[in-house]
Write a protein that holds these residues in place. Structure first.
Motif, PDB file in Angstrom:
ATOM      1  N   LEU A 195     -31.296   0.452 -26.228  1.00  0.00           N
ATOM      2  CA  LEU A 195     -30.238   0.205 -27.207  1.00  0.00           C
ATOM      3  C   LEU A 195     -30.676  -0.846 -28.225  1.00  0.00           C
ATOM      4  CD1 LEU A 195     -26.995   0.171 -25.016  1.00  0.00           C
ATOM      5  CD2 LEU A 195     -27.696   1.902 -26.668  1.00  0.00           C
ATOM      6  N   LYS A 196     -31.309  -1.881 -27.739  1.00  0.00           N
ATOM      7  CA  LYS A 196     -31.770  -2.961 -28.626  1.00  0.00           C
ATOM      8  C   LYS A 196     -32.777  -2.439 -29.642  1.00  0.00           C
ATOM      9  CE  LYS A 196     -33.979  -7.473 -28.541  1.00  0.00           C
ATOM     10  NZ  LYS A 196     -34.594  -8.508 -27.737  1.00  0.00           N
ATOM     11  N   SER A 197     -33.733  -1.652 -29.186  1.00  0.00           N
ATOM     12  CA  SER A 197     -34.777  -1.177 -30.100  1.00  0.00           C
ATOM     13  C   SER A 197     -34.292  -0.061 -31.026  1.00  0.00           C
ATOM     14  CB  SER A 197     -36.004  -0.723 -29.311  1.00  0.00           C
ATOM     15  OG  SER A 197     -35.711   0.428 -28.555  1.00  0.00           O
ATOM     16  N   ARG A 198     -33.476   0.865 -30.519  1.00  0.00           N
ATOM     17  CA  ARG A 198     -33.025   1.999 -31.350  1.00  0.00           C
ATOM     18  C   ARG A 198     -31.964   1.607 -32.367  1.00  0.00           C
ATOM     19  NH1 ARG A 198     -35.562   7.164 -30.792  1.00  0.00           N
ATOM     20  NH2 ARG A 198     -36.489   7.138 -28.735  1.00  0.00           N
ATOM     21  N   PHE A 199     -31.096   0.657 -31.974  1.00  0.00           N
ATOM     22  CA  PHE A 199     -29.961   0.321 -32.832  1.00  0.00           C
ATOM     23  C   PHE A 199     -30.009  -1.103 -33.358  1.00  0.00           C
ATOM     24  CE2 PHE A 199     -28.599   3.767 -30.064  1.00  0.00           C
ATOM     25  CZ  PHE A 199     -28.142   4.679 -31.002  1.00  0.00           C
ATOM     26  N   ASN A 200     -31.113  -1.804 -33.090  1.00  0.00           N
ATOM     27  CA  ASN A 200     -31.322  -3.155 -33.592  1.00  0.00           C
ATOM     28  C   ASN A 200     -30.192  -4.106 -33.182  1.00  0.00           C
ATOM     29  OD1 ASN A 200     -32.913  -5.027 -34.917  1.00  0.00           O
ATOM     30  ND2 ASN A 200     -31.848  -4.749 -36.864  1.00  0.00           N
ATOM     31  N   PHE A 201     -29.765  -4.000 -31.919  1.00  0.00           N
ATOM     32  CA  PHE A 201     -28.714  -4.865 -31.388  1.00  0.00           C
ATOM     33  C   PHE A 201     -29.309  -6.173 -30.889  1.00  0.00           C
ATOM     34  CE2 PHE A 201     -26.060  -0.993 -29.922  1.00  0.00           C
ATOM     35  CZ  PHE A 201     -25.522  -0.877 -31.176  1.00  0.00           C
ATOM     36  N   ASN A 202     -28.547  -7.241 -31.036  1.00  0.00           N
ATOM     37  CA  ASN A 202     -28.915  -8.508 -30.417  1.00  0.00           C
ATOM     38  C   ASN A 202     -28.370  -8.599 -28.993  1.00  0.00           C
ATOM     39  OD1 ASN A 202     -30.298  -9.496 -32.643  1.00  0.00           O
ATOM     40  ND2 ASN A 202     -28.421 -10.268 -33.574  1.00  0.00           N
ATOM     41  N   PHE A 203     -27.333  -7.814 -28.717  1.00  0.00           N
ATOM     42  CA  PHE A 203     -26.737  -7.805 -27.386  1.00  0.00           C
ATOM     43  C   PHE A 203     -26.165  -6.418 -27.124  1.00  0.00           C
ATOM     44  CE2 PHE A 203     -23.366  -8.826 -30.313  1.00  0.00           C
ATOM     45  CZ  PHE A 203     -22.308  -8.051 -29.864  1.00  0.00           C
ATOM     46  N   ALA A 204     -25.949  -6.112 -25.860  1.00  0.00           N
ATOM     47  CA  ALA A 204     -25.328  -4.853 -25.461  1.00  0.00           C
ATOM     48  C   ALA A 204     -24.611  -5.095 -24.135  1.00  0.00           C
ATOM     49  CB  ALA A 204     -26.371  -3.747 -25.308  1.00  0.00           C
ATOM     50  N   ILE A 205     -23.724  -4.186 -23.780  1.00  0.00           N
ATOM     51  CA  ILE A 205     -22.985  -4.281 -22.527  1.00  0.00           C
ATOM     52  C   ILE A 205     -23.777  -3.556 -21.441  1.00  0.00           C
ATOM     53  CG2 ILE A 205     -20.856  -3.647 -21.325  1.00  0.00           C
ATOM     54  CD1 ILE A 205     -19.548  -3.559 -24.174  1.00  0.00           C
TER      55      ILE A 205
END
Length: 129
Positions: free
Chosen positions: A111-121
């Protein structure tokens, strides 16, 4: 942004979901998944986030298929974006297992790499209370 007091007030006023241990029978991973999704649905409703977040089970995203996805509804495009995952294991499974924790970690890294998130659940559960 909701205040903590507002969130707690709504959680306490929300009716108790029928997912607690004293009324549920759990024999398989699928049973646990059903109860976890019901509980999370109740939490989203209590927090008034059910119009922004939705749960989806057994859906593939970029060849990843966790048990449950947290999806954020994007009103502009009409699509949903994954923002988290829930990995459900059989009842009484020891969750202190590097392989299981690594599986959840891999989903979160994706999720971090595909959507450039700093955090995820990320939730890893067997629903043992």
């Amino acid at each position: 942004m909701l205040s903590n007091e507002h969130i707690l007030e709504n959680v306490y006023r929300f009716p108790r979901p029928v997912v607690w241990k004293d009324v549920m029978e759990v024999h398989s991973e699928h049973d646990v998944q059903r109860h976890v999704m019901s509980l999370l649905d109740h939490v989203l409703m209590a927090l008034k986030l059910d119009h922004e977040l939705v749960l989806a089970s057994e859906v593939s995203v970029f060849e990843s298929r966790p048990d449950v996805w947290f999806l954020r509804k994007v009103s502009v495009t009409g699509h949903s974006v994954p923002i988290g995952v829930v990995e459900v294991k059989k009842p009484c499974t020891n969750l202190n297992n590097e392989r299981m924790q690594g599986q959840l970690y891999d989903y979160l890294q994706m999720l971090k790499s595909r959507f450039n998130f700093n955090f995820a659940i990320g939730i890893l559960t067997n629903f043992n209370l």
